[in-house]
Motif scaffolding. Structure first.
Motif, PDB file in Angstrom:
ATOM      1  N   ASN A  43       1.530  -2.886  11.300  1.00 18.94           N
ATOM      2  CA  ASN A  43       1.653  -3.567  10.000  1.00 18.94           C
ATOM      3  C   ASN A  43       1.983  -5.050  10.168  1.00 18.94           C
ATOM      4  O   ASN A  43       1.444  -5.899   9.472  1.00 18.94           O
ATOM      5  CB  ASN A  43       2.751  -2.858   9.184  1.00 18.94           C
ATOM      6  CG  ASN A  43       2.802  -3.302   7.737  1.00 18.94           C
ATOM      7  OD1 ASN A  43       2.005  -4.129   7.293  1.00 18.94           O
ATOM      8  ND2 ASN A  43       3.731  -2.755   6.982  1.00 18.94           N
ATOM      9  N   PHE A  89       8.218  -3.110  12.226  1.00 17.09           N
ATOM     10  CA  PHE A  89       8.234  -3.372  10.783  1.00 17.09           C
ATOM     11  C   PHE A  89       9.605  -3.950  10.432  1.00 17.09           C
ATOM     12  O   PHE A  89      10.578  -3.723  11.158  1.00 17.09           O
ATOM     13  CB  PHE A  89       7.962  -2.073  10.018  1.00 17.09           C
ATOM     14  CG  PHE A  89       7.943  -2.274   8.526  1.00 17.09           C
ATOM     15  CD1 PHE A  89       6.986  -3.093   7.943  1.00 17.09           C
ATOM     16  CD2 PHE A  89       8.892  -1.674   7.709  1.00 17.09           C
ATOM     17  CE1 PHE A  89       6.978  -3.314   6.571  1.00 17.09           C
ATOM     18  CE2 PHE A  89       8.882  -1.888   6.336  1.00 17.09           C
ATOM     19  CZ  PHE A  89       7.928  -2.709   5.765  1.00 17.09           C
ATOM     20  N   ASP A 136       0.853  -1.200   0.000  1.00 17.92           N
ATOM     21  CA  ASP A 136       0.000   0.000   0.000  1.00 17.92           C
ATOM     22  C   ASP A 136       0.884   1.244   0.000  1.00 17.92           C
ATOM     23  O   ASP A 136       0.387   2.355   0.147  1.00 17.92           O
ATOM     24  CB  ASP A 136      -0.891   0.011   1.250  1.00 17.92           C
ATOM     25  CG  ASP A 136      -0.067   0.161   2.533  1.00 17.92           C
ATOM     26  OD1 ASP A 136       0.965  -0.530   2.666  1.00 17.92           O
ATOM     27  OD2 ASP A 136      -0.446   0.977   3.394  1.00 17.92           O
ATOM     28  N   SER A 137       2.186   1.051  -0.131  1.00 18.32           N
ATOM     29  CA  SER A 137       3.132   2.135   0.101  1.00 18.32           C
ATOM     30  C   SER A 137       3.584   2.815  -1.185  1.00 18.32           C
ATOM     31  O   SER A 137       4.113   2.159  -2.083  1.00 18.32           O
ATOM     32  CB  SER A 137       4.362   1.559   0.816  1.00 18.32           C
ATOM     33  OG  SER A 137       5.325   2.557   1.014  1.00 18.32           O
ATOM     34  N   SER A 158       6.678   7.175   7.422  1.00 16.75           N
ATOM     35  CA  SER A 158       6.827   7.106   5.975  1.00 16.75           C
ATOM     36  C   SER A 158       5.572   7.749   5.408  1.00 16.75           C
ATOM     37  O   SER A 158       4.459   7.244   5.597  1.00 16.75           O
ATOM     38  CB  SER A 158       6.906   5.636   5.535  1.00 16.75           C
ATOM     39  OG  SER A 158       6.641   5.545   4.144  1.00 16.75           O
ATOM     40  N   GLY A 176      10.595   6.309   4.832  1.00 18.24           N
ATOM     41  CA  GLY A 176      10.591   5.946   6.250  1.00 18.24           C
ATOM     42  C   GLY A 176      11.877   5.310   6.727  1.00 18.24           C
ATOM     43  O   GLY A 176      12.400   5.642   7.795  1.00 18.24           O
ATOM     44  N   THR A 222      11.989  -3.318   8.238  1.00 17.39           N
ATOM     45  CA  THR A 222      13.159  -2.433   8.096  1.00 17.39           C
ATOM     46  C   THR A 222      13.533  -1.806   9.443  1.00 17.39           C
ATOM     47  O   THR A 222      14.712  -1.561   9.717  1.00 17.39           O
ATOM     48  CB  THR A 222      12.921  -1.293   7.075  1.00 17.39           C
ATOM     49  OG1 THR A 222      11.816  -0.497   7.514  1.00 17.39           O
ATOM     50  CG2 THR A 222      12.664  -1.815   5.680  1.00 17.39           C
ATOM     51  N   GLU A 230      14.712   5.789   9.951  1.00 13.93           N
ATOM     52  CA  GLU A 230      15.128   4.733  10.888  1.00 13.93           C
ATOM     53  C   GLU A 230      16.649   4.599  10.886  1.00 13.93           C
ATOM     54  O   GLU A 230      17.278   4.476  11.940  1.00 13.93           O
ATOM     55  CB  GLU A 230      14.503   3.398  10.472  1.00 13.93           C
ATOM     56  CG  GLU A 230      12.982   3.399  10.560  1.00 13.93           C
ATOM     57  CD  GLU A 230      12.348   2.245   9.787  1.00 13.93           C
ATOM     58  OE1 GLU A 230      13.066   1.458   9.146  1.00 13.93           O
ATOM     59  OE2 GLU A 230      11.111   2.147   9.810  1.00 13.93           O
ATOM     60  N   ARG A 278       0.632   4.951   9.403  1.00 11.73           N
ATOM     61  CA  ARG A 278      -0.808   4.849   9.101  1.00 11.73           C
ATOM     62  C   ARG A 278      -1.616   5.466  10.249  1.00 11.73           C
ATOM     63  O   ARG A 278      -2.593   4.891  10.724  1.00 11.73           O
ATOM     64  CB  ARG A 278      -1.160   3.373   8.833  1.00 11.73           C
ATOM     65  CG  ARG A 278      -0.364   2.802   7.635  1.00 11.73           C
ATOM     66  CD  ARG A 278      -0.566   1.330   7.406  1.00 11.73           C
ATOM     67  NE  ARG A 278       0.222   0.850   6.273  1.00 11.73           N
ATOM     68  CZ  ARG A 278       1.493   0.411   6.357  1.00 11.73           C
ATOM     69  NH1 ARG A 278       2.107   0.372   7.531  1.00 11.73           N
ATOM     70  NH2 ARG A 278       2.132   0.020   5.269  1.00 11.73           N
ATOM     71  N   THR A 288       3.762   1.072  16.883  1.00  9.76           N
ATOM     72  CA  THR A 288       3.535   1.195  15.442  1.00  9.76           C
ATOM     73  C   THR A 288       2.032   1.280  15.192  1.00  9.76           C
ATOM     74  O   THR A 288       1.278   0.380  15.563  1.00  9.76           O
ATOM     75  CB  THR A 288       4.149  -0.020  14.722  1.00  9.76           C
ATOM     76  OG1 THR A 288       5.542  -0.059  15.043  1.00  9.76           O
ATOM     77  CG2 THR A 288       3.992   0.083  13.214  1.00  9.76           C
ATOM     78  N   ARG A 305       0.063 -11.195   2.004  1.00 11.32           N
ATOM     79  CA  ARG A 305      -0.604  -9.911   2.228  1.00 11.32           C
ATOM     80  C   ARG A 305      -1.083  -9.292   0.917  1.00 11.32           C
ATOM     81  O   ARG A 305      -0.333  -9.251  -0.063  1.00 11.32           O
ATOM     82  CB  ARG A 305       0.363  -8.932   2.900  1.00 11.32           C
ATOM     83  CG  ARG A 305      -0.305  -7.612   3.233  1.00 11.32           C
ATOM     84  CD  ARG A 305       0.681  -6.606   3.785  1.00 11.32           C
ATOM     85  NE  ARG A 305       1.523  -6.043   2.754  1.00 11.32           N
ATOM     86  CZ  ARG A 305       2.353  -5.019   2.935  1.00 11.32           C
ATOM     87  NH1 ARG A 305       2.459  -4.471   4.124  1.00 11.32           N
ATOM     88  NH2 ARG A 305       3.091  -4.547   1.953  1.00 11.32           N
TER      89      ARG A 305
HETATM   90  N1  F0G Z   1       7.326   1.426   9.207  1.00 16.63           N
HETATM   91  C1  F0G Z   1       6.228   0.755   8.810  1.00 16.63           C
HETATM   92  C2  F0G Z   1       5.186   0.376   9.804  1.00 16.63           C
HETATM   93  C3  F0G Z   1       6.050   0.439   7.451  1.00 16.63           C
HETATM   94  O1  F0G Z   1       4.965  -0.216   7.073  1.00 16.63           O
HETATM   95  C4  F0G Z   1       7.065   0.811   6.525  1.00 16.63           C
HETATM   96  C5  F0G Z   1       6.947   0.458   5.110  1.00 16.63           C
HETATM   97  C6  F0G Z   1       8.183   1.516   6.997  1.00 16.63           C
HETATM   98  C7  F0G Z   1       8.287   1.805   8.348  1.00 16.63           C
HETATM   99  C8  F0G Z   1       9.301   1.945   6.085  1.00 16.63           C
HETATM  100  O2  F0G Z   1       8.870   2.962   5.249  1.00 16.63           O
HETATM  101  O3  F0G Z   1       8.986   2.061   2.918  1.00 16.63           O
HETATM  102  O4  F0G Z   1       8.993   4.509   3.356  1.00 16.63           O
HETATM  103  O5  F0G Z   1      10.956   3.152   3.906  1.00 16.63           O
HETATM  104  N2  F0G Z   1       6.113  -0.374   4.690  1.00 16.63           N
HETATM  105  C9  F0G Z   1       5.876  -0.774   3.310  1.00 16.63           C
HETATM  106  C10 F0G Z   1       4.994  -1.994   3.274  1.00 16.63           C
HETATM  107  C11 F0G Z   1       7.088  -0.900   2.477  1.00 16.63           C
HETATM  108  O6  F0G Z   1       4.817  -2.549   2.167  1.00 16.63           O
HETATM  109  O7  F0G Z   1       4.449  -2.392   4.295  1.00 16.63           O
HETATM  110  P1  F0G Z   1       9.490   3.183   3.777  1.00 16.63           P
END
Ligand code: F0G
Length: 496
Positions: free
Chosen positions: A212, A151, A66-67, A281, A125, A153, A129, A244, A208, A442
């Protein structure tokens, strides 16, 4: 009787997902049509790794994430033209400052003229981090950072800086029959115990929102408040991973007692009043294709505990992303973000958005596909263990990888395995897989991009695949098994 009085007695629609969309198409892009055989060849040529499959060949829905693939509004497209590409202090930076203050609270963005920087913009995002944790990691050793669900990353950056990333999922998550709407909460009992034993090891705590890693479930205001009280009592800063945030606020309004009459804007302000900072993000609830940020509350616990941190962060930002007033974003990106943040807290948008996700989950479930219910805010998760329950698919057959490959080749819909492969790892010494508890595929729903009919087509495709699940063989890993974040890079082949 006037019309206004008459309609007071007429109930609202029973199914919110059948309400007319709160927007119309501004422009559309015609798709190219490819055959299943062409897609199968293309996917095999990239070792069945859906991340390397050309998106132009996706004739169905691209639900990989969804990003960053939101459809922007006409106001956002128009705002791009007002982008100021000056190398320092572009016009959009000040508009963004105003909007961040309006959305999250005044304390999260000091005027740069004050000389006390506390707002750092980044291109996405994970770069926030990277900056935060690589700086924090140098402040001590043996740190542990708890979260209601890191998450991937986030956890990877924490580990890369020799700290421990600890997930405290709430117990209701495992209870299929629990009616809780807030299965994204942090496990408060475990958190209390951790604080009692190890508070000296905890430099900061994360929540968070939405969670996610636990299927996009939201976190209740009650949970946020309890966690904030606990962290404050130990003088430990609390942060949100806020990607989100607006979707989380919508769930609070809809399902938490005492919030039904509050506006989304007020709920967001209350949520952020409990934290000392946040990473975000903007590719999610910023409604933009690119952008991220790290915001420290002025005079919050984090700034007090690490008073020299802002200066170190600015230095880090300048060498990695650019001057703090553009932080790796073009002036155009900043303008689109400023407008996106205004739209994302509109209740009619959020009601449409989340009821679309809920409807998709319900449709799949009614077709007998094992999905995690209730659905969260941004995605529908299929339980791969239950999907293949009666077929002899084994954990190291990676059924989720096989399922996403067949779905993409046969029907042109792209989903993402988040399970035995993405979250598992390979132990070189025993030459065995370490299999995680969760095993999902997902279906991330991009914002403002698809209509009910598109998602019904995905549900129908999954229905057919579920009916013939015994015809889907497992996969063999050809390369990349031992890598970190291996799902982005590994290659596979079908076993039979
Ligand atoms: N934190 C959460 C909760 C996320 O869902 C994501 C990214 C990030 C940090 C990192 O952000 O992609 O801008 O570097 N989630 C995407 C996903 C990639 O598909 O769930 P980012």
């Amino acid at each position: 009787m006037n019309l206004g009085d008459i309609i007071k007695n007429i109930p609202e629609e029973k199914d919110l997902s059948l309400r007319a969309r709160p927007y119309f198409n501004h422009s559309v892009e015609m798709k190219k049509i490819f055959s299943p055989e062409e897609r199968a060849d293309a996917l095999e040529s990239v070792g069945l790794n859906v991340f390397y499959f050309p998106s132009e060949m996706i004739t169905g829905c691209d639900l990989l994430s969804d990003s960053g693939i939101s459809t922007m509004t006409s106001e956002q497209w128009a705002a791009l033209h007002l982008g100021d590409e000056a190398y320092g202090s572009n016009r959009g930076y000040y508009l963004l400052m105003k909007q961040i203050r309006e959305t999250f609270g005044h304390e999260f963005f000091n005027d740069p003229s004050s000389g006390s920087l506390n707002a750092f913009i980044f291109h996405q995002g994970r770069s926030c981090e990277d900056t935060l944790f690589s700086v924090l990691g140098k402040y001590g050793s043996d740190f542990v950072i708890p979260n209601n669900g890191h998450f991937d990353t986030t956890a990877a950056h924490i580990k890369a800086n020799d700290m421990e990333a600890l997930d405290l999922f709430c117990p209701e998550l495992k209870d299929e029959h629990s009616p809780s709407h807030f299965k994204g909460n942090m496990d408060v009992l475990r958190f209390k115990e951790l604080l009692r034993i190890s508070h000296n090891r905890i430099p900061m705590v994360f929540l968070t929102i939405t969670n996610n890693t636990t299927a996009g479930h939201p976190v209740s205001m009650e949970n946020i408040k309890v966690v904030a009280e606990l962290t404050r009592s130990y003088k430990i800063p609390l942060f949100f991973d806020a990607c989100r945030f607006a979707e989380n606020a919508w769930f609070i309004k809809r399902y938490e007692q005492g919030y039904e009459d509050k506006t989304i804007e007020d709920i967001v302000k209350e949520m952020f009043s409990y934290v000392d900072g946040f990473t975000i993000s903007f590719k999610k609830d910023g409604l933009v294709n690119m952008g991220g940020g790290l915001f420290l509350k002025h005079n919050g616990l984090f700034m007090k505990k690490f008073p020299d941190m802002p200066d170190i962060l600015v230095h880090h930002q300048i060498i990695k992303e650019g001057h703090p007033t553009y932080g790796g974003l073009s002036g155009r990106d900043i303008m689109a973000l400023t407008v996106g943040l205004k739209i994302v807290t509109k209740e009619e948008y959020l009601t449409y958005r989340i009821s679309q996700v809920q409807d998709f989950g319900k449709t799949m479930s009614n077709l007998g596909i094992p999905v995690l219910l209730p659905t969260g805010g941004h995605a529908v998760y299929v339980d791969v263990n239950r999907f293949f329950k009666d077929t002899g698919m084994k954990p190291d057959d990676f059924g989720g990888i096989a399922l996403t490959a067949v779905l993409l080749a046969a029907y042109g819909h792209r989903a993402c395995e988040l399970g035995h492969f993405a979250f598992g790892s390979y132990d070189q010494s025993s030459q065995k897989e370490i299999v995680p508890e969760i095993n999902y595929v997902r279906f991330g729903i991009p914002r403002l991009r698809y209509e009910k009919r598109d998602l019904d087509a995905v549900a129908e495709a999954m229905h057919v695949l579920h009916e013939c699940r015994d015809k889907i063989p497992g996969v063999k890993v050809i390369s990349g098994r031992g890598l970190s974040l291996r799902h982005f890079r590994a290659r596979f082949r079908f076993k039979k």
